[in-house]
Design an enzyme around this catalytic site. Structure first.
Site, PDB file in Angstrom:
ATOM      1  N   GLY A 244      75.331  55.211  41.142  1.00 46.73           N
ATOM      2  CA  GLY A 244      75.870  54.804  42.434  1.00 46.73           C
ATOM      3  C   GLY A 244      77.046  55.609  42.954  1.00 46.73           C
ATOM      4  O   GLY A 244      77.482  55.402  44.091  1.00 46.73           O
ATOM      5  N   GLU A 278      74.460  55.736  34.478  1.00 47.85           N
ATOM      6  CA  GLU A 278      73.167  56.254  34.956  1.00 47.85           C
ATOM      7  C   GLU A 278      73.334  57.009  36.273  1.00 47.85           C
ATOM      8  O   GLU A 278      72.714  56.653  37.277  1.00 47.85           O
ATOM      9  CB  GLU A 278      72.193  55.088  35.189  1.00 47.85           C
ATOM     10  N   PRO A 279      74.163  58.021  36.320  1.00 48.76           N
ATOM     11  CA  PRO A 279      74.328  58.721  37.603  1.00 48.76           C
ATOM     12  C   PRO A 279      73.086  59.540  37.957  1.00 48.76           C
ATOM     13  O   PRO A 279      72.438  60.110  37.081  1.00 48.76           O
ATOM     14  CB  PRO A 279      75.528  59.646  37.347  1.00 48.76           C
ATOM     15  N   GLY A 280      72.771  59.544  39.232  1.00 48.18           N
ATOM     16  CA  GLY A 280      71.686  60.384  39.731  1.00 48.18           C
ATOM     17  C   GLY A 280      72.278  61.346  40.755  1.00 48.18           C
ATOM     18  O   GLY A 280      72.533  62.517  40.489  1.00 48.18           O
ATOM     19  N   ARG A 281      72.568  60.800  41.927  1.00 50.05           N
ATOM     20  CA  ARG A 281      73.065  61.602  43.042  1.00 50.05           C
ATOM     21  C   ARG A 281      74.281  62.453  42.671  1.00 50.05           C
ATOM     22  O   ARG A 281      74.374  63.618  43.059  1.00 50.05           O
ATOM     23  CB  ARG A 281      73.446  60.647  44.176  1.00 50.05           C
ATOM     24  N   ARG A 317      65.425  61.458  54.057  1.00 52.02           N
ATOM     25  CA  ARG A 317      66.680  60.709  54.179  1.00 52.02           C
ATOM     26  C   ARG A 317      67.204  60.592  55.620  1.00 52.02           C
ATOM     27  O   ARG A 317      67.624  59.511  56.026  1.00 52.02           O
ATOM     28  CB  ARG A 317      67.763  61.292  53.258  1.00 52.02           C
ATOM     29  N   TYR A 321      67.359  56.645  56.599  1.00 56.53           N
ATOM     30  CA  TYR A 321      68.710  56.068  56.488  1.00 56.53           C
ATOM     31  C   TYR A 321      69.633  56.559  57.597  1.00 56.53           C
ATOM     32  O   TYR A 321      70.816  56.204  57.612  1.00 56.53           O
ATOM     33  CB  TYR A 321      69.375  56.444  55.158  1.00 56.53           C
ATOM     34  N   CYS A 348      54.171  64.470  63.631  1.00 56.61           N
ATOM     35  CA  CYS A 348      53.865  63.818  64.901  1.00 56.61           C
ATOM     36  C   CYS A 348      54.631  62.516  65.126  1.00 56.61           C
ATOM     37  O   CYS A 348      54.028  61.488  65.429  1.00 56.61           O
ATOM     38  CB  CYS A 348      52.373  63.525  64.918  1.00 56.61           C
ATOM     39  N   GLU A 349      55.935  62.530  64.887  1.00 55.06           N
ATOM     40  CA  GLU A 349      56.724  61.312  65.088  1.00 55.06           C
ATOM     41  C   GLU A 349      58.087  61.673  65.643  1.00 55.06           C
ATOM     42  O   GLU A 349      58.673  62.674  65.219  1.00 55.06           O
ATOM     43  CB  GLU A 349      56.998  60.601  63.748  1.00 55.06           C
TER      44      GLU A 349
HETATM   45  N1  LLP Z   1      70.276  53.257  38.013  1.00 55.47           N
HETATM   46  C1  LLP Z   1      69.462  52.435  38.694  1.00 55.47           C
HETATM   47  C2  LLP Z   1      68.965  51.214  38.058  1.00 55.47           C
HETATM   48  C3  LLP Z   1      69.112  52.746  40.020  1.00 55.47           C
HETATM   49  O1  LLP Z   1      68.315  51.939  40.704  1.00 55.47           O
HETATM   50  C4  LLP Z   1      69.603  53.944  40.613  1.00 55.47           C
HETATM   51  C5  LLP Z   1      69.253  54.312  41.985  1.00 55.47           C
HETATM   52  C6  LLP Z   1      70.440  54.780  39.832  1.00 55.47           C
HETATM   53  C7  LLP Z   1      70.758  54.398  38.543  1.00 55.47           C
HETATM   54  C8  LLP Z   1      71.010  56.065  40.357  1.00 55.47           C
HETATM   55  O2  LLP Z   1      71.814  55.846  41.447  1.00 55.47           O
HETATM   56  P1  LLP Z   1      72.678  57.046  42.078  1.00 55.47           P
HETATM   57  O3  LLP Z   1      73.700  57.458  41.034  1.00 55.47           O
HETATM   58  O4  LLP Z   1      71.758  58.151  42.381  1.00 55.47           O
HETATM   59  O5  LLP Z   1      73.295  56.452  43.279  1.00 55.47           O
HETATM   60  N2  LLP Z   1      66.810  56.863  48.064  1.00 55.47           N
HETATM   61  C9  LLP Z   1      68.192  56.511  48.272  1.00 55.47           C
HETATM   62  C10 LLP Z   1      68.878  56.162  46.979  1.00 55.47           C
HETATM   63  C11 LLP Z   1      68.214  55.037  46.198  1.00 55.47           C
HETATM   64  C12 LLP Z   1      68.860  54.769  44.878  1.00 55.47           C
HETATM   65  C13 LLP Z   1      68.015  53.864  44.042  1.00 55.47           C
HETATM   66  N3  LLP Z   1      68.521  53.580  42.750  1.00 55.47           N
HETATM   67  C14 LLP Z   1      68.888  57.653  49.017  1.00 55.47           C
HETATM   68  O6  LLP Z   1      68.245  58.642  49.326  1.00 55.47           O
HETATM   69  O7  LLP Z   1      70.069  57.542  49.322  1.00 55.47           O
END
Ligand code: LLP
Length: 421
Positions: A244, A278-281, A317, A321, A348-349
């Protein structure tokens, strides 16, 4: 217009580079649209996060939903990361990328029987359960496999992460996790659940969170629950804070890994347990760009449009969003003026846009642009709408680049249909 630069994507002379590779070279060789990632960015960001929490017994699990290219997952795995998977498909990818099952955790509000079975058969580090029914099912499946499932409970702490409503997950009205009282009751079921070993408490309160306060508030709530569970004689090994952590797409003020650690470590230390993240972004967003070519420009009723070969199916995105992704040219040219324009794709949108009403250097047919901050939730959310092939993906490392996913072929897109004609 503003030109955004970082250590990983910057202009040298007139050309925008990723590390030491001019992006124009990749555009020429691979055509467009193409995602380009900086390997160094991924590694540096991982190390920055890891170092910030060096004072805690911790483990990072890269949320591969943000970018599940095998080579990207492998970069994090090689750097020492575990992987957080949200589906059977992501598990399949994580294992193919070489992640050890002992460092994979499985999330998901709606896991299928098969996903639970796979998690147990592969002996993953843990499954995060999100409902009583799921816990009962895990217990049953673990029994039939003659194994003991390591399970954590995802708690919905009811805090406002102050982010886009679609990516807010920790409010009472959201579908995720269970409330603290229910979690406590479920932990107490332990004696009846012979095939479950509870290992921890989890949360994930939302995505693109730019302030530490919601984390602090949620962690305090989780900490209280952790102590209550402990006082019931149930010992837990970890607390999982989810992902997050927000990043800058434009000029938002965000917080660093160190600031994050300074805010939350004192609370976590008192719990005396392992801490999972659990970082992603945070690990991927600003390590990637989408490069595209300008097909046409036009003025329609006084409004400027730049029509590119990159579209909503490639980067969703902005459309869903209203997310901002900075766009700038791959090649700087002298004496060009700025215009206000919509940067759109061929789909086409009217919802097909990469940017709306942005200040951008006037560009011409044939020129190339880079859509920044596209390393997270870019390729993974792409589709074949309008029967468009999804972009190629390229990973840059120093002076070299490697195609880590070829552009799809029309044949490959039809292969599951053609025999059935
Ligand atoms: N852990 C869990 C259980 C999650 O559901 C998520 C993201 C993460 C970790 C990683 O979150 P992050 O660190 O990336 O914020 N598609 C959306 C984002 C959806 C995130 C869903 N869950 C966007 O493009 O902004």
């Amino acid at each position: 217009m503003n030109y955004f630069e970082s250590e990983y994507f910057k202009y040298k002379g007139y050309q925008l580079f990723c590390e030491n590779v001019p992006l124009i070279e990749i555009a020429d060789q691979q055509s467009t649209p193409t995602y380009v990632y900086s390997n160094k960015f991924f590694i540096d960001r991982y190390k920055e996060f890891d170092k910030a929490f060096a004072g805690l017994d911790h483990q990072i699990f890269f949320a591969c939903k943000s970018n599940f290219n095998l080579s990207v997952i492998k970069t994090f795995v090689d750097a020492g990361s575990g992987v957080d998977v949200n589906s059977e498909g992501e598990l399949f990818r994580a294992l193919k990328a070489g992640a050890s099952p002992k460092k994979i955790i499985m999330s998901g509000v709606g896991k299928t029987k098969n996903e639970i079975k796979l998690a147990l058969e592969n002996d993953l580090l843990m499954i995060k359960a999100e409902s009583e029914e799921e816990i009962l099912l895990i217990n049953e499946i673990a029994g039939s496999l003659n194994t003991k499932a390591r399970v954590a409970i995802r708690v919905n702490p009811d805090v406002d992460a102050k982010t886009h409503p679609y990516i807010s997950t920790g409010l009472a009205k959201n579908k995720f996790g269970v409330d603290a009282a229910t979690a406590l009751r479920l932990f107490k079921l332990k004696k009846d659940l012979k095939n479950i070993k509870y290992t921890g408490i989890d949360m994930h309160i939302g995505s693109q969170i730019t302030k530490v306060e919601p984390f602090v508030e949620a962690i305090e709530k989780l900490g209280e629950l952790f102590q209550k569970v402990k006082s019931e004689g149930i010992s837990l090994e970890h607390i999982d804070l989810g992902g997050g952590i927000g990043v800058a797409y434009n000029n938002e003020k965000t917080f660093s890994a160190e600031e994050f650690s300074n805010a939350v470590s004192p609370i976590l230390k008192k719990l005396n347990c392992k801490v999972f993240f659990e970082p992603g972004r945070f690990l991927t967003a600003n390590g990637g760009v989408l490069i595209a070519q300008v097909l046409y420009t036009k003025k329609n009723h006084d409004k400027n449009f730049i029509i590119t070969d990159g579209a909503m199916n490639d980067l969703l995105r902005p459309s869903i969003y209203g997310a901002y992704h900075h766009i700038q040219p791959l090649t700087l040219t002298k004496d060009k003026k700025d215009i206000t324009a919509d940067v759109v794709g061929p789909v086409c949108e009217s919802g097909d846009f990469l940017a709306k009403n942005v200040q951008i250097t006037e560009c011409k047919r044939g020129e190339f642009i880079a859509v920044l901050s596209a390393g997270a939730y870019g390729m993974v959310m792409s589709s074949n709408y309008n029967m468009r092939r999804r972009p190629a993906e390229v990973l840059v490392s120093g002076n070299n680049f490697k195609v880590v996913r070829r552009r799809e072929s029309f044949e490959s897109l039809l292969k599951d249909e053609i025999d059935l004609l």
